[in-house]
Enzyme design. Structure first.
Site, mmCIF file in Angstrom:
data_model
loop_
_atom_site.group_PDB
_atom_site.id
_atom_site.type_symbol
_atom_site.label_atom_id
_atom_site.label_comp_id
_atom_site.label_asym_id
_atom_site.label_seq_id
_atom_site.Cartn_x
_atom_site.Cartn_y
_atom_site.Cartn_z
ATOM 1 N N ASP A 116 0.852 -1.193 0.000
ATOM 2 C CA ASP A 116 0.000 0.000 0.000
ATOM 3 C C ASP A 116 0.881 1.235 0.000
ATOM 4 O O ASP A 116 1.961 1.236 0.605
ATOM 5 C CB ASP A 116 -0.906 0.013 1.234
ATOM 6 C CG ASP A 116 -1.936 -1.100 1.201
ATOM 7 O OD1 ASP A 116 -2.412 -1.437 0.105
ATOM 8 O OD2 ASP A 116 -2.270 -1.637 2.276
ATOM 9 N N ASP A 138 -7.085 -1.296 -4.632
ATOM 10 C CA ASP A 138 -8.171 -0.925 -3.718
ATOM 11 C C ASP A 138 -9.074 0.132 -4.350
ATOM 12 O O ASP A 138 -10.295 0.101 -4.192
ATOM 13 C CB ASP A 138 -7.599 -0.393 -2.404
ATOM 14 C CG ASP A 138 -6.789 -1.435 -1.652
ATOM 15 O OD1 ASP A 138 -7.091 -2.630 -1.791
ATOM 16 O OD2 ASP A 138 -5.846 -1.045 -0.939
#
EC number: 3.4.23.36
Length: 214
Positions: free
Chosen positions: A151, A185
């Protein structure tokens, strides 16, 4: 929407997602950040659990972290087969364009994170106090199916202490928006948003069937 266009969309999202992750993994140490502008940072973290950093072992304490990680990865793989079948079936039936686009976003995003979970532990070494190497000679930081999801997108829109009058959290330091996420995401979120806000366009046949039955 044709099969060729849906495939192109999936591959494009997947390519952007994986390029961004490989770049971050091979140029940043874990926890390192770069301010792009005031409310947007590149902040490298790794997530080995579910959404919001939750672990399956937190919900089921009797399961070890490694078994929980493996179970989660296998569940994601089963889920991607289900989404893929739904998308393929919708394309064959020349279904709604909105539904095909939404499923393409969800499929590509889910597949992007699955690639991390399945392969990154093998093809990269760790990022603790060092920049990871791609295909290291001494092997990766973990085994197959135990990789961590990369991330890097961080939007701390507001930071400060909450007013004292707010129940339970009054006076505490708070960050909005705190989650760190990735392109995969974003793709999954866009897909679900399309399904929620354009529900009637995504499922026109079902809606017509309901009206006729009434």
């Amino acid at each position: 929407m044709t099969f060729k266009k849906a495939t192109f969309l999936i591959l494009l999202i997947l390519l952007i997602d994986q390029i961004s992750k490989v770049y971050i993994k091979t140029h940043f140490q874990l926890g390192e950040s770069l301010t792009v502008f005031d409310k947007f940072r590149i902040y490298f973290i790794e997530n080995d659990g579910m959404a919001w950093g939750t672990k399956l072992s937190d919900i089921f304490p009797f399961i070890s972290d490694r078994l929980a990680k493996l179970s989660l990865t296998l569940f994601r793989i089963l889920a991607i087969f289900g989404i893929g079948y739904w998308l393929f079936s919708t394309l064959q039936k020349a279904g709604s364009r909105v539904l095909i686009i939404a499923l393409s976003f969800i499929f590509s995003g889910a597949l992007g994170n699955i690639i991390d979970s399945v392969f990154y532990g093998v093809i990269f070494d760790h990022s603790y106090a060092q920049i990871a190497s791609f295909l290291p000679k001494e092997g990766g930081y973990d085994s197959l199916f135990h990789g961590k999801v990369v991330d890097m997108l961080y939007f701390p829109l507001w930071k400060g202490y909450l007013p004292e009058w707010i129940p339970f959290y009054g006076g505490e330091f708070f960050t909005f928006f705190e989650p760190v996420f990735n392109i995969a995401d974003v793709a999954i979120s866009i897909g679900f948003i399309l399904l929620i806000f354009f529900n009637k366009k995504a499922f026109p046949v079902q809606e017509a069937g309901v009206e006729q039955s009434v």
